[in-house]
Design a protein around this motif. Structure first.
Motif, short mmCIF file in Angstrom:
data_model
loop_
_atom_site.label_atom_id
_atom_site.label_comp_id
_atom_site.label_asym_id
_atom_site.label_seq_id
_atom_site.Cartn_x
_atom_site.Cartn_y
_atom_site.Cartn_z
N PRO A 1 17.31 30.20 37.11
CA PRO A 1 16.68 31.42 37.65
C PRO A 1 16.00 32.29 36.59
CG PRO A 1 18.99 31.24 38.34
CD PRO A 1 18.76 30.22 37.27
N ILE A 2 16.18 31.99 35.32
CA ILE A 2 15.72 32.92 34.28
C ILE A 2 14.19 33.01 34.22
CG2 ILE A 2 15.77 33.43 31.78
CD1 ILE A 2 18.42 33.95 33.45
N GLY A 3 13.53 31.89 34.44
CA GLY A 3 12.06 31.89 34.45
C GLY A 3 11.53 32.86 35.49
N PHE A 4 12.11 32.81 36.69
CA PHE A 4 11.65 33.72 37.74
C PHE A 4 12.00 35.17 37.39
CE2 PHE A 4 12.05 36.10 41.70
CZ PHE A 4 10.77 35.90 42.21
N MET A 5 13.19 35.38 36.83
CA MET A 5 13.60 36.75 36.44
C MET A 5 12.62 37.37 35.46
SD MET A 5 16.59 37.67 37.84
CE MET A 5 16.91 39.07 36.80
N LYS A 6 11.99 36.52 34.64
CA LYS A 6 11.06 37.03 33.63
C LYS A 6 9.63 37.11 34.17
CE LYS A 6 13.40 35.30 29.48
NZ LYS A 6 13.34 34.26 28.44
N SER A 7 9.41 36.66 35.39
CA SER A 7 8.05 36.62 35.94
C SER A 7 7.63 38.01 36.42
CB SER A 7 7.96 35.62 37.09
OG SER A 7 8.64 36.13 38.23
N GLU A 8 6.33 38.16 36.61
CA GLU A 8 5.75 39.43 37.06
C GLU A 8 6.40 39.88 38.38
OE1 GLU A 8 3.74 41.10 35.13
OE2 GLU A 8 3.77 42.72 36.62
N ALA A 9 6.62 38.91 39.28
CA ALA A 9 7.16 39.24 40.61
C ALA A 9 8.52 39.92 40.52
CB ALA A 9 7.26 37.96 41.45
#
Ligand SMILES: Cc1cc2nc3c(=O)[nH]c(=O)nc-3n(C[C@H](O)[C@H](O)[C@H](O)COP(=O)(O)O)c2cc1C
Length: 207
Positions: free
Chosen positions: A156-164
């Motif tokens: 999940p870390i990639g998504f946590m760091k995403s703009e969204a």
């Protein structure tokens, strides 16, 4: 000596002669509580709805920050999220981009369904990653000993760091110079997965 008692000794001797690791922690200290706890831990991805009591989470993180760490610099930041609105809110955003995740009938949230999530951040220069790994190691074993299940989560870390997810990342209040490294889902287990095989051949004793 009876044949039955001789066999394990012979096998152990053969392994040592071959330079392989001995049969494993089970044989070395089967009656040791810490060893039993380590060997019983498995990654859990199904949890009961029951929330994790605050005092247990406090014990878990206390064990985490007592991990060995280089020069006692404690190069970590730890954030414990139990707010269902946080977990559900970010999961809703995640599902907008990953709608197929919902096809899993057991899907509850993007943290492998855990009701509590411990986020671990380390210095951006990569210097604290070993320390943060040891921190998490202490936490998953402490959780196991308290009857809780855990799952380390890099996914999940990639998504946590995403703009969204920027607002949710901001709410973690990480200081400048730190970035999320991984998370650990925590909750009361609702499954008992079998141990995945480990390759003892990767271990050698140089006697
Ligand atoms: C750094 C790290 C990242 C991981 N990321 C994920 C993940 O994103 N999703 C997941 O389901 N499991 C994740 N795991 C759990 C591993 O899949 C699991 O530890 C491994 O398969 C061994 O199984 P066991 O923990 O049950 O012994 C991660 C584990 C570690 C240590």
């Amino acid at each position: 000596m009876k044949k039955k008692t001789l066999l394990p000794l012979l096998l152990g001797g053969l392994l040592l002669v071959a330079g392989a690791a001995p049969a494993g922690a089970q044989s070395a200290a089967a009656d040791n509580e810490v060893v039993r706890t380590i060997m019983a831990r498995r990654s859990i991805r199904q949890y009961k709805a029951q929330p994790v009591p605050r005092e247990l989470l406090e014990t878990i993180v206390e064990c985490g920050i007592n991990a060995p760490n280089g020069l006692n610099k404690q190069p970590w930041q730890v954030r414990v999220v139990t707010d269902p609105a946080y977990i559900e809110g970010i999961t809703a955003l995640y599902l907008e981009q990953n709608p197929r995740a919902k096809e899993d009938k057991n899907f509850k949230n993007m943290f492998r369904n855990a009701p509590a999530v411990i986020f671990i951040a380390s210095p951006k220069d990569g210097s604290g990653q070993i320390d943060c790994g040891l921190l998490g190691g202490n936490m998953v074993i402490a959780a196991q000993s308290l009857g809780l299940g855990t799952c380390c989560l890099g996914g999940p870390i990639g998504f946590m760091k995403s703009e969204a997810a920027a607002d949710y990342l901001k709410r973690l209040g990480l200081p400048a110079g730190y970035e999320l490294l991984y998370a650990i889902g925590v909750g009361y287990p609702d499954e008992s997965p079998a141990a995945k095989p480990r390759d003892a051949q990767k271990v050698r004793f140089i006697d």
